[in-house]
Design a protein around this motif. Structure first.
Motif, mmCIF file in Angstrom:
data_model
loop_
_atom_site.group_PDB
_atom_site.id
_atom_site.type_symbol
_atom_site.label_atom_id
_atom_site.label_comp_id
_atom_site.label_asym_id
_atom_site.label_seq_id
_atom_site.Cartn_x
_atom_site.Cartn_y
_atom_site.Cartn_z
ATOM 1 N N GLN A 10 -46.226 86.803 43.415
ATOM 2 C CA GLN A 10 -47.003 86.242 42.132
ATOM 3 C C GLN A 10 -46.259 85.776 40.953
ATOM 4 O OE1 GLN A 10 -46.692 89.144 43.929
ATOM 5 N NE2 GLN A 10 -48.635 89.861 44.771
ATOM 6 N N THR A 11 -45.017 86.273 40.836
ATOM 7 C CA THR A 11 -44.169 85.910 39.709
ATOM 8 C C THR A 11 -43.881 84.468 39.820
ATOM 9 O OG1 THR A 11 -43.155 87.984 39.353
ATOM 10 C CG2 THR A 11 -41.761 86.293 38.533
ATOM 11 N N ARG A 12 -43.565 84.116 41.253
ATOM 12 C CA ARG A 12 -43.110 82.622 41.450
ATOM 13 C C ARG A 12 -44.170 81.756 41.477
ATOM 14 N NH1 ARG A 12 -40.921 84.072 46.513
ATOM 15 N NH2 ARG A 12 -42.012 82.420 47.380
ATOM 16 N N MET A 13 -45.460 82.477 41.785
ATOM 17 C CA MET A 13 -46.779 81.717 41.363
ATOM 18 C C MET A 13 -46.932 81.106 39.877
ATOM 19 S SD MET A 13 -50.788 81.977 42.733
ATOM 20 C CE MET A 13 -50.130 83.665 43.676
ATOM 21 N N LEU A 14 -46.791 82.194 39.171
ATOM 22 C CA LEU A 14 -47.147 82.008 37.857
ATOM 23 C C LEU A 14 -46.035 80.946 37.254
ATOM 24 C CD1 LEU A 14 -48.318 83.031 35.110
ATOM 25 C CD2 LEU A 14 -46.656 85.009 34.879
ATOM 26 N N LEU A 15 -44.732 81.149 37.731
ATOM 27 C CA LEU A 15 -43.802 80.310 36.920
ATOM 28 C C LEU A 15 -44.000 78.719 37.379
ATOM 29 C CD1 LEU A 15 -40.379 82.272 37.877
ATOM 30 C CD2 LEU A 15 -41.622 81.830 35.401
ATOM 31 N N SER A 16 -44.530 78.768 38.686
ATOM 32 C CA SER A 16 -44.910 77.138 39.154
ATOM 33 C C SER A 16 -45.972 76.813 38.184
ATOM 34 C CB SER A 16 -45.490 77.374 40.587
ATOM 35 O OG SER A 16 -44.557 77.701 41.515
ATOM 36 N N ALA A 17 -46.904 77.615 37.799
ATOM 37 C CA ALA A 17 -48.160 77.307 37.052
ATOM 38 C C ALA A 17 -47.653 76.916 35.609
ATOM 39 C CB ALA A 17 -49.095 78.353 36.815
ATOM 40 N N VAL A 18 -46.843 77.709 35.156
ATOM 41 C CA VAL A 18 -46.408 77.307 33.610
ATOM 42 C C VAL A 18 -45.547 76.053 33.765
ATOM 43 C CG1 VAL A 18 -44.947 78.271 31.825
ATOM 44 C CG2 VAL A 18 -46.400 79.739 33.121
ATOM 45 N N LEU A 19 -44.687 75.734 34.805
ATOM 46 C CA LEU A 19 -43.905 74.588 35.054
ATOM 47 C C LEU A 19 -44.716 73.257 34.828
ATOM 48 C CD1 LEU A 19 -40.940 75.643 37.440
ATOM 49 C CD2 LEU A 19 -40.617 74.753 35.227
ATOM 50 N N GLU A 20 -45.928 73.400 35.510
ATOM 51 C CA GLU A 20 -46.540 72.138 35.386
ATOM 52 C C GLU A 20 -46.775 71.394 34.269
ATOM 53 O OE1 GLU A 20 -50.246 72.544 37.291
ATOM 54 O OE2 GLU A 20 -49.407 73.668 39.055
ATOM 55 N N ARG A 21 -46.710 72.369 33.023
ATOM 56 C CA ARG A 21 -46.583 71.895 31.697
ATOM 57 C C ARG A 21 -45.793 72.726 30.757
ATOM 58 N NH1 ARG A 21 -52.724 69.460 29.982
ATOM 59 N NH2 ARG A 21 -52.935 68.596 31.950
ATOM 60 N N ALA A 22 -44.512 72.708 31.350
ATOM 61 C CA ALA A 22 -43.411 73.445 30.591
ATOM 62 C C ALA A 22 -43.224 73.639 29.118
ATOM 63 C CB ALA A 22 -42.074 73.065 31.357
ATOM 64 N N SER A 23 -43.229 72.263 28.555
ATOM 65 C CA SER A 23 -43.264 72.206 27.211
ATOM 66 C C SER A 23 -44.478 72.901 26.243
ATOM 67 C CB SER A 23 -42.786 71.053 26.815
ATOM 68 O OG SER A 23 -43.791 70.026 26.987
ATOM 69 N N GLN A 24 -45.742 73.195 26.900
ATOM 70 C CA GLN A 24 -46.819 73.512 26.225
ATOM 71 C C GLN A 24 -47.101 74.847 26.177
ATOM 72 O OE1 GLN A 24 -50.189 71.298 27.238
ATOM 73 N NE2 GLN A 24 -49.077 69.149 27.017
ATOM 74 N N TRP A 25 -47.810 75.390 25.254
ATOM 75 C CA TRP A 25 -48.237 76.857 25.141
ATOM 76 C C TRP A 25 -49.252 77.236 25.973
ATOM 77 C CZ3 TRP A 25 -45.379 80.360 22.602
ATOM 78 C CH2 TRP A 25 -44.406 79.764 21.753
ATOM 79 N N HIS A 26 -49.298 78.256 26.551
ATOM 80 C CA HIS A 26 -50.288 78.695 27.568
ATOM 81 C C HIS A 26 -51.065 80.081 27.068
ATOM 82 C CE1 HIS A 26 -48.935 75.769 30.391
ATOM 83 N NE2 HIS A 26 -47.679 76.285 29.823
ATOM 84 N N TYR A 27 -52.281 80.178 27.302
ATOM 85 C CA TYR A 27 -52.958 81.477 27.008
ATOM 86 C C TYR A 27 -53.047 82.173 28.382
ATOM 87 C CZ TYR A 27 -55.306 79.425 22.774
ATOM 88 O OH TYR A 27 -55.406 78.592 21.709
ATOM 89 N N GLY A 28 -52.732 83.524 28.093
ATOM 90 C CA GLY A 28 -52.995 84.403 29.430
ATOM 91 C C GLY A 28 -53.978 84.120 30.240
ATOM 92 N N TYR A 29 -55.250 84.064 29.521
ATOM 93 C CA TYR A 29 -56.664 83.949 30.348
ATOM 94 C C TYR A 29 -56.406 82.719 31.258
ATOM 95 C CZ TYR A 29 -61.320 83.178 31.317
ATOM 96 O OH TYR A 29 -62.680 83.130 31.953
ATOM 97 N N ASP A 30 -55.925 81.539 30.620
ATOM 98 C CA ASP A 30 -55.834 80.165 31.486
ATOM 99 C C ASP A 30 -55.020 80.485 32.382
ATOM 100 O OD1 ASP A 30 -57.680 79.021 29.769
ATOM 101 O OD2 ASP A 30 -56.107 78.314 28.435
ATOM 102 N N LEU A 31 -53.837 81.114 32.308
ATOM 103 C CA LEU A 31 -52.805 81.380 33.574
ATOM 104 C C LEU A 31 -53.555 82.201 34.558
ATOM 105 C CD1 LEU A 31 -49.619 81.913 31.556
ATOM 106 C CD2 LEU A 31 -50.230 79.868 32.758
#
Length: 103
Positions: A10-31
């Motif tokens: 689950q942690t690796r899946m989350l990291l993969s999702a955040v890496l897709e747009r690494a320099s941008q801010w992400h809301y928890g709901y969107d993640l």
């Protein structure tokens, strides 16, 4: 980085999702929507990554009265390097077309 992170699937899946747009801010709901992770799994992972220095956080003030503030997350420079190394064989998030709020 302050401490090591348990790299569950689950942690690796989350990291993969955040890496897709690494320099941008992400809301928890969107993640949560992108990864399919429930809040009880997602937010503890986000807190651990933040505590370890992999993520930076900020609070977005409410845009309308009576609305709560929203937390946002972004990889740090060290977090990007660690996330790339940790996600070489990460599970792919279930949603093929991620939904992100541009900030």
């Amino acid at each position: 980085m302050n401490r090591s992170i348990r790299l569950s699937s689950q942690t690796r899946m989350l990291l993969s999702a955040v890496l897709e747009r690494a320099s941008q801010w992400h809301y928890g709901y969107d993640l949560s929507r992108v990864t399919g992770l429930k809040a009880g799994t997602l937010y503890p992972i986000l807190m651990r990554l933040s505590d370890a220095g992999w993520l930076e956080t900020r609070r977005e003030e409410p845009t309308a009265p009576g609305r709560p503030s929203r937390h946002m997350y972004r990889l740090t420079q060290d977090g990007r390097a660690a996330a790339r190394a940790a996600t070489n064989d990460a599970p792919v998030p279930p949603h093929s077309n991620p939904i992100y709020n541009e900030v």
